[in-house]
Write a protein that holds these residues in place. Structure first.
Motif, short mmCIF file in Angstrom:
data_model
loop_
_atom_site.label_atom_id
_atom_site.label_comp_id
_atom_site.label_asym_id
_atom_site.label_seq_id
_atom_site.Cartn_x
_atom_site.Cartn_y
_atom_site.Cartn_z
N ASP A 1 0.83 -1.20 0.00
CA ASP A 1 0.00 0.00 0.00
C ASP A 1 0.87 1.26 0.00
O ASP A 1 1.92 1.31 0.64
CB ASP A 1 -0.91 0.02 1.22
CG ASP A 1 -1.97 -1.06 1.17
OD1 ASP A 1 -2.30 -1.49 0.05
OD2 ASP A 1 -2.46 -1.48 2.24
N VAL A 2 0.40 2.27 -0.72
CA VAL A 2 1.06 3.57 -0.74
C VAL A 2 0.22 4.53 0.08
O VAL A 2 -0.94 4.79 -0.24
CB VAL A 2 1.21 4.09 -2.19
CG1 VAL A 2 1.89 5.45 -2.20
CG2 VAL A 2 2.00 3.09 -3.04
N ASP B 1 -0.30 7.53 -9.64
CA ASP B 1 0.00 6.34 -10.44
C ASP B 1 1.12 5.48 -9.85
O ASP B 1 1.31 4.34 -10.27
CB ASP B 1 0.42 6.74 -11.86
CG ASP B 1 -0.76 7.21 -12.71
OD1 ASP B 1 -1.90 6.92 -12.31
OD2 ASP B 1 -0.52 7.86 -13.74
N VAL B 2 1.90 6.04 -8.93
CA VAL B 2 3.08 5.34 -8.44
C VAL B 2 2.68 4.11 -7.63
O VAL B 2 1.84 4.18 -6.73
CB VAL B 2 3.95 6.28 -7.58
CG1 VAL B 2 5.12 5.52 -6.96
CG2 VAL B 2 4.46 7.45 -8.42
N LYS B 3 3.29 2.98 -7.98
CA LYS B 3 3.08 1.73 -7.25
C LYS B 3 4.32 1.44 -6.40
O LYS B 3 5.44 1.82 -6.75
CB LYS B 3 2.84 0.57 -8.21
CG LYS B 3 1.67 0.77 -9.17
CD LYS B 3 0.34 0.79 -8.45
CE LYS B 3 -0.82 0.87 -9.44
NZ LYS B 3 -2.13 0.92 -8.76
N ILE C 1 10.88 -0.86 -4.25
CA ILE C 1 10.93 -0.26 -5.58
C ILE C 1 9.64 0.53 -5.77
O ILE C 1 8.54 -0.03 -5.70
CB ILE C 1 11.05 -1.33 -6.67
CG1 ILE C 1 12.32 -2.15 -6.50
CG2 ILE C 1 11.01 -0.69 -8.06
CD1 ILE C 1 12.41 -3.36 -7.42
N TYR C 2 9.78 1.82 -6.00
CA TYR C 2 8.63 2.66 -6.34
C TYR C 2 8.58 2.76 -7.86
O TYR C 2 9.55 3.21 -8.48
CB TYR C 2 8.76 4.04 -5.70
CG TYR C 2 8.56 4.05 -4.20
CD1 TYR C 2 7.36 4.49 -3.65
CD2 TYR C 2 9.56 3.61 -3.34
CE1 TYR C 2 7.16 4.51 -2.27
CE2 TYR C 2 9.37 3.61 -1.96
CZ TYR C 2 8.17 4.06 -1.44
OH TYR C 2 7.98 4.06 -0.07
N ALA C 3 7.47 2.36 -8.44
CA ALA C 3 7.36 2.27 -9.90
C ALA C 3 6.44 3.37 -10.42
O ALA C 3 5.23 3.34 -10.20
CB ALA C 3 6.83 0.90 -10.30
N ASP C 4 7.04 4.34 -11.09
CA ASP C 4 6.29 5.43 -11.74
C ASP C 4 6.30 5.09 -13.23
O ASP C 4 7.18 5.48 -13.98
CB ASP C 4 7.00 6.76 -11.46
CG ASP C 4 6.23 7.96 -11.98
OD1 ASP C 4 5.20 7.76 -12.66
OD2 ASP C 4 6.66 9.10 -11.72
#
Length: 774
Positions: A434-435, A444-446, A461-464
């Motif tokens: 969870d963010v 949008d960042v996961k 890892i933050y995925a943009d």
């Protein structure tokens, strides 16, 4: 003393030219664990996490609820809820760094303090890199202009301070004292000694031991190079003037949607067309116009330069030559390569020459095939010369394709495949987390937890991943935080050097930023700072109307490449951040990411994209680009040009980068140089890669060898994966890369990394299957 922090692998050009090197534990196990002795070729069983990854990444994003009371700050730092707080953090970090600098400078007053110098230097580097790298991320990705503006201020402020430290004679003298004391050196383990030597070499490369006037000149030249380099990059990205194409020159333009529209437009208006370099119209003409003249015009327009662009490049190269002479090196390449695998320009040339010898016959055969096509097309005498504007017409580039027929690959499916691959090789799983409101810079960042089956969470890892207005194009890997051991930090000792309450407050503020993301790791002594990585891409966003994001094959390759960097950061577990993960030699850092691309050539690995894990049995779909060897040859020439541009030649009065380019093509090129062009001003890597552009080709050769010798026959073998993890990934830059590679490949003759070793790598086959990337 900056490491390779920030953007993917090698693009660190905007940081100081030197490296002040820099830059919550829950015991959780993967739903399905694989024994290290698992049988080979057994399909990886699905887990509950696999389905979650697919469902979460393939559905449209929803806005998270914001909390007006106490939102979480960026990356769960409570101090990072507003841009103003970011500036306050930077101020506190600089003051804390000044206090720690004073402590290190005075270390000779206490024998005990001398034993802590290496650790404190690494701490000093880490506290600055942690904020600078975060600022670099924010200024490139944050959608809020106010955040970006504050990040620019923070970045410039701390980089200027970093440049002061890079030439700090007091720090250098204390480190020299440490390295000349046999008892202290004996107390350092191998990793600590390597870290100390990195600092020492970088101090010397910064001119710290020069007389004051020369040292001041060194700093001035460094600032000039940074300023000119940024301007050069801006100028190189500017649109070129258009080519003027007459309607009659487009006769016979191949049919197709855009080709038909261009022809109709030309026929309807009967006016000259303005075709801008890089536009879809320009690409269509280069691949589809039978007449040579419009292709020639588009090529000339695309490769023209202004006087200013050429001047900026030439001045940057000359300033680099000057700075090298100041520190006693005959060229910038000699200075830049001293701590790389290559060691010196001569060894790079051994590699380039061997690679050219290997590649040239294939490239010449491909060129002869194009010449035969041109002969048939124009009905000329045998073997007409292939010009620069002929390549794409007689051998149109084809989009990369998988080696077997595959269904459409959604973003969630590809991430599931990555997680299953890492689970098979390393016992590591990707798990969505969870963010919290305010934790990320965009909805949008996961957030992905990287979970080891034995050690628990390795990092995040933050995925943009999705394109948006104002976001830079391309893919990038940002190392926002490196791993390092923290329980020996002796932060309490810093307080003795605080002058007043404001100093103590600054230490506390900066400490609150440092203290997040730490954990005890099972099986290892001490507490470690866990790495944070950000992966930035520009994929299309999933929507209720269009469905999940579907990736083109080149986007899948990009994702695998960048995740190779990410896993290097995650698995690298060193006690010093200066040598953690991707903080390693420039000509070694691409090895894990390029190797990841090779896994996409295996049907066994591609079966991981199917949640059932069934082996893929489709008919082969792979096609080999007949002109790939020509493109590889061109990349080798670029590496050779980079060496020329950073050789003693730039210090000659008559040096001209365009003349040097033309001479290289006359002596070693396949396709003739076109007078009046100067495409070197678009070679942006000259700024970021200065004298190390060979690195990608070099790591391509090593990765290809590793794939063929270790993985190709059994790509999911856990034993082999553990071997690569233990020999390469976990050490980062703490071990000599030649020793790591020679041990991994069982080639002891390579361990010395001499001229013959460089030439031997040049003789290794560079893969034909994996697309060239930068």
């Amino acid at each position: 003393m900056f490491p390779s922090a920030g953007r993917s692998a090698l693009t660190r050009a905007s940081k100081p030219p030197f490296r002040f090197r820099g830059c919550l534990y829950a015991k959780r196990r993967a739903s399905v664990q694989l024994s290290k002795s698992a049988p080979r070729n057994v399909p990886v069983p699905p887990s509950a996490d696999d389905a979650v990854i697919i469902s979460e990444l393939d559905r449209p994003s929803t806005s998270y609820a914001s909390s007006p009371l106490s939102p979480t700050g960026l990356f769960r730092h409570n101090i990072l809820t507003t841009p103003i707080q970011f500036k306050l953090l930077a101020d506190a970090t600089q003051r804390r760094a000044e206090i720690l600098t004073e402590r290190i400078v005075r270390a000779r007053e206490s024998r005990e303090e001398l034993y802590k110098v290496v650790k404190n230097l690494d701490r000093l580097s880490d506290m600055l890199c942690g904020v600078i790298d975060l600022a670099e991320l924010i200024r490139n990705t944050h959608p809020d202009r106010v955040w970006v503006e504050h990040a620019e201020l923070v970045y410039d402020q701390l980089c200027q301070f970093m440049n002061v430290l890079n030439t700090h004679t007091g720090l250098y003298e204390v480190l020299s004292t440490v390295l000349s004391d046999p008892d202290i050196v004996k107390s350092l383990d191998a990793e600590a000694r390597e870290t100390a030597l990195i600092f020492w070499r970088d101090f010397e490369k910064s001119g710290v031991n020069l007389p004051p006037a020369q040292r001041e000149h060194f700093v001035s030249l460094s600032s000039e190079i940074l300023s000119i380099g940024r301007e050069f990059m801006m100028e190189s990205s500017k649109p070129r003037p258009p080519a003027i194409i007459k309607p009659m020159e487009l006769r016979g333009l191949k049919d197709g949607g855009m080709g038909m529209r261009i022809r109709l437009q030309a026929d309807a208006t009967q006016r000259d067309m303005l075709v801008y370099p890089g536009s879809p119209q320009a690409q269509m003409i280069m691949t589809s116009a039978p007449e040579e003249e419009p292709r020639r015009k588009v090529y000339m327009a695309s490769n023209s330069s202004t006087e200013k662009q050429v001047y900026l490049l030439d001045r940057m190269l000359q300033a680099r030559g000057e700075i090298a002479r100041l520190v006693g090196k005959e060229s910038y390449a000699a200075m830049a390569l001293s701590d790389k695998m290559a060691k010196c320009p001569e060894n790079v040339n051994h590699f380039i020459n061997a690679l050219l010898d290997h590649t040239s016959p294939y490239a010449r055969r491909a060129l002869r095939a194009l010449s035969i096509r041109k002969q048939a097309h124009l009905n000329t005498s045998p073997f007409p010369i292939i010009q620069a504007w002929d390549r794409d017409y007689y051998c149109p580039p084809e989009p990369p394709a998988p080696p077997v027929s595959l269904p459409s690959l959604t973003l969630g499916t590809v991430f599931m495949g990555l997680s299953r691959l890492f689970r098979a090789l390393y016992g590591v799983t990707l798990r969505l987390s969870d963010v919290a409101p305010g934790e990320a810079w965009h909805k949008d960042v996961k957030k992905l937890e990287v979970v080891d089956e034995e050690q628990g969470i390795l990092g995040w890892i933050y995925a943009d991943l999705f394109a948006r207005r104002g976001k830079p194009s391309g893919a990038a890997h940002y190392t926002v935080r490196c791993s390092r051991r923290t329980d020996h930090d002796d932060v309490h000792g810093d307080l003795a050097f605080a002058q007043d309450q404001r100093d103590r407050d600054a230490i506390e503020i900066a400490k609150s930023f440092d203290s997040v993301h730490r954990s005890r790791i099972p099986g290892r002594q001490g507490v470690f700072q866990l790495p944070l990585v950000v992966l930035v891409c520009e994929f299309s966003r999933p929507s209720a109307r269009s469905g999940p994001t579907t990736l083109a094959w080149h986007e899948v390759v990009t994702l695998f490449h960048e995740m190779g960097h990410a896993m290097h950061s995650m698995i690298g577990r060193t006690e010093y951040q200066n040598v953690s993960g991707t903080r390693c030699a420039t000509d070694f850092v691409e090895l894990p990411s390029i190797l990841m691309e090779h896994f996409l050539n295996s049907p066994t690995v591609l079966s991981l994209f199917d949640i059932s894990g069934k082996p893929i049995r489709q008919v082969a779909n792979h096609h080999e680009d007949p002109c790939r060897s020509i493109d590889t040859h061109t990349q080798i020439l670029l590496a050779a040009l980079d060496q020329i541009y950073h050789s003693p030649a730039v210090m000659q009065d008559d040096f001209n980068s365009t003349t040097a380019l033309a001479k290289l093509y006359e002596t070693r090129g396949l396709i003739p140089y076109v007078p009046g062009t100067s495409w070197q001003t678009q070679f942006g890597h000259l700024f970021g890669y200065g004298a190390t552009y060979y690195s990608y080709l070099f790591d391509r050769a090593i990765a290809s060898r590793v794939w063929r010798n270790l993985f190709s026959h059994d790509p999911l073998n856990r034993e082999t994966g553990e071997r690569f993890k233990n020999e390469i990934l976990q050490h980062g830059g703490a071990k000599d890369p030649w020793e790591m590679v020679s041990t991994l490949l069982n080639e002891p003759g390579m361990a010395g990394g001499d001229a013959e070793a460089m030439a031997e790598v040049g003789r290794w086959k560079i893969e034909d299957e994996v697309p060239t990337r930068h």
